[in-house]
Design a protein around this motif. Sequence first.
Motif, PDB file in Angstrom:
ATOM      1  N   ILE A  57      26.693  53.077  32.606  1.00  0.00           N
ATOM      2  CA  ILE A  57      28.075  52.833  32.174  1.00  0.00           C
ATOM      3  C   ILE A  57      28.962  52.579  33.387  1.00  0.00           C
ATOM      4  N   VAL A  58      28.765  53.382  34.420  1.00  0.00           N
ATOM      5  CA  VAL A  58      29.559  53.238  35.643  1.00  0.00           C
ATOM      6  C   VAL A  58      29.242  51.921  36.345  1.00  0.00           C
ATOM      7  N   ILE A  59      27.957  51.637  36.539  1.00  0.00           N
ATOM      8  CA  ILE A  59      27.554  50.430  37.256  1.00  0.00           C
ATOM      9  C   ILE A  59      27.996  49.178  36.506  1.00  0.00           C
ATOM     10  N   GLY A  60      27.805  49.191  35.183  1.00  0.00           N
ATOM     11  CA  GLY A  60      28.064  47.998  34.383  1.00  0.00           C
ATOM     12  C   GLY A  60      29.518  47.717  34.096  1.00  0.00           C
ATOM     13  N   SER A  61      30.432  48.605  34.512  1.00  0.00           N
ATOM     14  CA  SER A  61      31.859  48.367  34.313  1.00  0.00           C
ATOM     15  C   SER A  61      32.627  48.257  35.629  1.00  0.00           C
ATOM     16  N   THR A  62      31.901  48.164  36.734  1.00  0.00           N
ATOM     17  CA  THR A  62      32.519  48.047  38.054  1.00  0.00           C
ATOM     18  C   THR A  62      32.131  46.699  38.651  1.00  0.00           C
ATOM     19  N   PRO A  63      33.091  45.808  38.927  1.00  0.00           N
ATOM     20  CA  PRO A  63      32.758  44.435  39.318  1.00  0.00           C
ATOM     21  C   PRO A  63      31.794  44.309  40.495  1.00  0.00           C
ATOM     22  N   HIS A  64      32.028  45.045  41.598  1.00  0.00           N
ATOM     23  CA  HIS A  64      31.137  44.868  42.749  1.00  0.00           C
ATOM     24  C   HIS A  64      29.773  45.516  42.520  1.00  0.00           C
ATOM     25  N   SER A 212      29.276  29.592  41.360  1.00  0.00           N
ATOM     26  CA  SER A 212      30.727  29.359  41.345  1.00  0.00           C
ATOM     27  C   SER A 212      31.390  30.082  40.184  1.00  0.00           C
ATOM     28  N   ILE A 213      30.748  30.063  39.024  1.00  0.00           N
ATOM     29  CA  ILE A 213      31.301  30.759  37.858  1.00  0.00           C
ATOM     30  C   ILE A 213      31.431  32.249  38.150  1.00  0.00           C
ATOM     31  N   HIS A 214      30.382  32.832  38.739  1.00  0.00           N
ATOM     32  CA  HIS A 214      30.429  34.268  39.014  1.00  0.00           C
ATOM     33  C   HIS A 214      31.483  34.592  40.063  1.00  0.00           C
ATOM     34  N   ILE A 215      31.575  33.791  41.111  1.00  0.00           N
ATOM     35  CA  ILE A 215      32.553  34.051  42.173  1.00  0.00           C
ATOM     36  C   ILE A 215      33.974  33.944  41.633  1.00  0.00           C
ATOM     37  N   VAL A 216      34.237  32.911  40.841  1.00  0.00           N
ATOM     38  CA  VAL A 216      35.567  32.739  40.253  1.00  0.00           C
ATOM     39  C   VAL A 216      35.902  33.914  39.341  1.00  0.00           C
ATOM     40  N   CYS A 217      34.945  34.332  38.520  1.00  0.00           N
ATOM     41  CA  CYS A 217      35.164  35.474  37.624  1.00  0.00           C
ATOM     42  C   CYS A 217      35.441  36.744  38.423  1.00  0.00           C
ATOM     43  N   TYR A 218      34.718  36.925  39.519  1.00  0.00           N
ATOM     44  CA  TYR A 218      34.907  38.116  40.347  1.00  0.00           C
ATOM     45  C   TYR A 218      36.308  38.140  40.954  1.00  0.00           C
ATOM     46  N   VAL A 219      36.747  36.999  41.469  1.00  0.00           N
ATOM     47  CA  VAL A 219      38.081  36.922  42.075  1.00  0.00           C
ATOM     48  C   VAL A 219      39.165  37.121  41.023  1.00  0.00           C
ATOM     49  N   LEU A 220      38.986  36.546  39.842  1.00  0.00           N
ATOM     50  CA  LEU A 220      39.976  36.685  38.780  1.00  0.00           C
ATOM     51  C   LEU A 220      40.130  38.138  38.337  1.00  0.00           C
ATOM     52  N   PHE A 222      40.626  40.621  40.049  1.00  0.00           N
ATOM     53  CA  PHE A 222      41.633  41.320  40.836  1.00  0.00           C
ATOM     54  C   PHE A 222      43.056  40.863  40.501  1.00  0.00           C
ATOM     55  N   LEU A 223      43.171  39.941  39.555  1.00  0.00           N
ATOM     56  CA  LEU A 223      44.481  39.418  39.176  1.00  0.00           C
ATOM     57  C   LEU A 223      44.911  39.991  37.828  1.00  0.00           C
ATOM     58  N   PRO A 224      46.192  40.204  37.604  1.00  0.00           N
ATOM     59  CA  PRO A 224      46.688  40.708  36.309  1.00  0.00           C
ATOM     60  C   PRO A 224      46.713  39.604  35.257  1.00  0.00           C
TER      61      PRO A 224
END
Length: 278
Positions: A57-64, A212-220, A222-224
Amino acid sequence: MNSTRILLAMQLKGWLRSGRQAVGLLLGLALAFYNLSRYVSFAAAVGAPVNPLEGLIVIGSTPHYLTGLFLGAVILLSDTPFLSKRSRYEVLRMGKKTWIRAELAYITASVFLYMLLIAAASILMLVFTVPFSFRAGYSPCMEMLAFSTSDFAVRLFHFSFPYPALVEGLPAVAAFLVTYFLNSAYFILIFCVVFIVGITCKNAAGWATGASIHIVCYVLGFLPLGVSAFLCPMFLAMPGPAAALGGIRAVAAAAGILPALTALFLRLASRREKLLEI
């Protein structure tokens, strides 16, 4: 159908003699253990039994942390879209449509098996390193992380899980299962994109698109983004952030949208036989 099953079985058996699959599994497990070790240290400091289901649960809900699992899966399936010298003979024998379906079945089975091993390993790590109990729902450690505003865990253990809506709204077993299936659906979706683009524009373009999809999703992440976050597949894959945005209804929505999107891409990929040139 028999040809599909035979090819699927052959590729899964190849795990036993392929160093690439072994490296992918070991990397995923190593990153899972490393990240979960922070929770183990925190639980040891608190001194209360934990529920071993909490690890995934912890691993699968934390982006990094989820990105770490993704890296292992990337190595595991690094030969996607599976075009090799042998592919020509497989296609001639099976037909393009059957071959594509077999490879999509392999992607799906590989991801589910990979995530099952990660889930089992996370459970075993907590079982063998800290006092545990499956009966009491969430542990005091998880509740402290979710509901407390103290920076004790962040400051001393560099660990947080600020998702009280998930802990309050879903039992531990349900949160564990939802995390497993949503994480798996997200990985399958990415690899379907890699496969579709790969058989259309060759391998490098497929991997560039998937990464690219994963990187964009990861960066997004951190945005509200608010409700528009539901347009981000990685956000849908993490029950904790979804619950933080809209409660358990948001988790239910993610559990409907992401599998449906994955199924759509699987269907699209299965119809690319006209673009397959071997």
